[in-house]
Design a protein around this motif. Sequence first.
Motif, PDB file in Angstrom:
ATOM      1  N   ALA A 173       1.351  30.366  18.677  1.00  0.00           N
ATOM      2  CA  ALA A 173       0.805  30.111  17.283  1.00  0.00           C
ATOM      3  C   ALA A 173       1.745  29.732  16.312  1.00  0.00           C
ATOM      4  O   ALA A 173       1.637  28.620  15.642  1.00  0.00           O
ATOM      5  CB  ALA A 173       0.286  31.466  16.637  1.00  0.00           C
ATOM      6  N   GLU A 174       2.982  30.018  16.708  1.00  0.00           N
ATOM      7  CA  GLU A 174       4.250  29.441  15.914  1.00  0.00           C
ATOM      8  C   GLU A 174       4.546  27.948  16.158  1.00  0.00           C
ATOM      9  O   GLU A 174       5.206  27.511  15.101  1.00  0.00           O
ATOM     10  CB  GLU A 174       5.374  30.472  16.135  1.00  0.00           C
ATOM     11  N   LEU A 175       4.442  27.771  17.307  1.00  0.00           N
ATOM     12  CA  LEU A 175       4.496  26.364  17.715  1.00  0.00           C
ATOM     13  C   LEU A 175       3.671  25.222  17.089  1.00  0.00           C
ATOM     14  O   LEU A 175       3.891  24.040  16.998  1.00  0.00           O
ATOM     15  CB  LEU A 175       4.556  25.944  19.272  1.00  0.00           C
ATOM     16  N   HIS A 176       2.353  25.779  16.554  1.00  0.00           N
ATOM     17  CA  HIS A 176       1.799  24.956  15.781  1.00  0.00           C
ATOM     18  C   HIS A 176       2.167  24.550  14.513  1.00  0.00           C
ATOM     19  O   HIS A 176       2.293  25.618  13.882  1.00  0.00           O
ATOM     20  CB  HIS A 176       0.205  25.366  15.826  1.00  0.00           C
ATOM     21  N   ARG A 177       2.653  23.410  14.197  1.00  0.00           N
ATOM     22  CA  ARG A 177       3.103  23.038  12.887  1.00  0.00           C
ATOM     23  C   ARG A 177       2.485  21.970  12.338  1.00  0.00           C
ATOM     24  O   ARG A 177       2.095  20.859  13.092  1.00  0.00           O
ATOM     25  CB  ARG A 177       4.840  22.907  13.357  1.00  0.00           C
ATOM     26  N   ARG A 178       2.598  21.964  10.924  1.00  0.00           N
ATOM     27  CA  ARG A 178       1.983  20.640  10.291  1.00  0.00           C
ATOM     28  C   ARG A 178       2.915  20.688   8.858  1.00  0.00           C
ATOM     29  O   ARG A 178       2.873  21.670   8.371  1.00  0.00           O
ATOM     30  CB  ARG A 178       0.553  21.053   9.937  1.00  0.00           C
ATOM     31  N   GLN A 179       3.450  19.569   8.826  1.00  0.00           N
ATOM     32  CA  GLN A 179       4.204  19.416   7.687  1.00  0.00           C
ATOM     33  C   GLN A 179       5.661  20.669   7.872  1.00  0.00           C
ATOM     34  O   GLN A 179       6.173  20.819   8.544  1.00  0.00           O
ATOM     35  CB  GLN A 179       3.658  19.136   6.365  1.00  0.00           C
ATOM     36  N   GLU A 180       5.384  21.487   6.677  1.00  0.00           N
ATOM     37  CA  GLU A 180       6.582  22.642   6.671  1.00  0.00           C
ATOM     38  C   GLU A 180       5.793  23.922   7.035  1.00  0.00           C
ATOM     39  O   GLU A 180       6.519  24.973   7.240  1.00  0.00           O
ATOM     40  CB  GLU A 180       6.923  22.724   5.313  1.00  0.00           C
ATOM     41  N   ARG A 181       4.642  23.920   7.437  1.00  0.00           N
ATOM     42  CA  ARG A 181       3.824  25.139   7.755  1.00  0.00           C
ATOM     43  C   ARG A 181       3.919  25.299   9.432  1.00  0.00           C
ATOM     44  O   ARG A 181       3.739  24.429  10.111  1.00  0.00           O
ATOM     45  CB  ARG A 181       2.344  25.187   7.223  1.00  0.00           C
TER      46      ARG A 181
END
Lengths: 203, 464
Positions: A173-181
């Motif tokens: 879950a944590e590896l899913h990133r978009r921009q700063e989130r």
Amino acid sequence: MHRLLDVLASGVHDAKNQLFYAEAQIAAAEAAHGLDLAEARYAIEAAAGRLSRTLAAYRLLRDEARLAVVPAVVADLCEEVALDQRKHLARAGLTLDVACTVRDEWALDRDLVADILNNAIQNASRHARSRIRLSAGEADGSLCLRVEDDGCGFADTDPAAHGIGLLVAARIAELHRRQERHGSLRLCNGGEFGGAVLELRLP
Amino acid sequence: MAPPAIDFRKKRFLVVDDQPLARESLRAIAQTAGAFSVDLATGYQDAIFRIRNNVPDIILCDYMLGDGRSGQQLLEELRRFDLLPDDTIFMMVTGEQSYEQVVAAVELVPDDYIIKPFSPDKLILRLERVAAKKEFFAPFFRAKRRGDYPQALALLAANRDSEGGHTYRFELLRQEAELHIATGNAPQAEATYRGILDRYEFPWARAGVARALQRQNRLSEARSEIEKAIAGAAHYFDAADLKANICMAQGEHDEAQRVLEAIARRTPRNYLRKRLLAQAAELNGDAEAARAAMADVIANDTMPGAVSTEDQLALARTQVAAGDAIAAEKVLLLLRESEIMALPLPSQASFAALLAIASPEKGRSRFAGLRPALLAVELPPSVRLDVLQAALAGGDGELAEKQAQALLAGDDSRLVFNRMRQLFSLYDGDPLFREIQRRVALQRIGRGETDAGAAGVGEATAAP
């Protein structure tokens, strides 16, 4: 150390090919003789899923994991997970409801996320009295996937207290990133059915 | 489960897998899913042969095909030769985690991929999804195939706000961006790719930005974007091709060659990449590497029609560069007169120039016959280099100057600068070259251009 990972990956790959051969044989036998061996096929797919998850865990622990993010239709993802689980749950006297209100394609690792949901439903099935619910919605610009049951809830809502499976899920879950989130995994109690709730949020 | 929306009994399946057991498994699963006609292909070549002869409706292709081939390569080759109709479904089958990385990165993707093991039900579900998506995009693909780009764009715009437009929002944007590239609207393509990146950092979209910038001749920006795409995706080989093209346009031929050699080692049977490598090596002055790459292409790119007359010219060019006039002459003289006459003028010019260099006796008169045209018309940079060399070799100063001036003054001056300097040097023309550079630089200053363009032009004006 790269070598070791290659050896493991190739071993898992070969094992999954063998499992596929077994599943194909069973499916053909079912069709030819009018049998229902869905539980045998379920066990085969669960074993394959476990192998993949073990390899993913190894990669994650070595910080070598990379997501394969593709645009995925969320309703399709939910329906596939339901297809994998529903028959098996029915044998245990459990029903699986699916509710998806997300219309848009979402950028996510389709296979790892499906695996997390499959695993969560398997876990829920051990504690549910009669119902499990898989839902997908949008909240604050994130995709919110939930697996809920009508059991007695988590004794401990720290994912770390539940072994490697949930730790891996939290890391994915944590590896899913978009921009700063970035994504997150949360356990809580209550929800629609008053039991355990696993919530996966992906930006 | 609801009955399948597709009548699989009427569909022709093709299973592609080099492993007999896996092939049988796929066939069994397809048949259980309702397929009646399931053809089997034992590998890459066999698959191409079968698809050429009789296009299936549904292709189930394993990612690992053995013999240095992958399902991804097969897909690329089928698209390259336009062997897949828009409604044929190509489903990649994989037990490989690494394929998921590929599909997440690259521009050219199959209709879907599925991970082994899977049940007949899951295969049905996936195929129905793909079929529904193809139906949604069918009017768009028809317009695109007709070459009616305004209509295709209009269809995309109209779909954006429909129900399906939400379901396929990334695909709609991707198609729109590709269409803008195809129609030469690079700024709009850039904007569309950036819109995709606002939602997610897909390597293919980052590479799209780089390509759009390259088309706008904004090379250093393009370079930095493509480096980002490559950093995010180790399996994205096509991004390396784009990087090499950008490097060449920047005049960094050694880097282009290095990048392509590294990737070509991992994809030894990608012959489009080998062609690009030959070009980079040649511009980099590595005639032997260029020659080896082109020889490999011509010997091993076995798709019927894959090796063109242009490829033979490219091979001869590398032989000329390597100083092997005899081999070049042999390749050129094997071309039939009818083949040469069917070439467009620039390629005929290359043929005449290369033959005149390799064998002045046999080539001089043809080259002389083209001379008036060569003084007058626009030619691509690679052709101008051939003509330049033939002119230098034949002592035709006026023709040589004309080509050199056009090359230095053009947008591709960085691309060809090194090779040009080598050629003048080879024929003892260094002073002439410096003189031409000075003149072009003065013309540019005269026109008020502050950026002198070619790296070499600045260099030359500073020279004594």
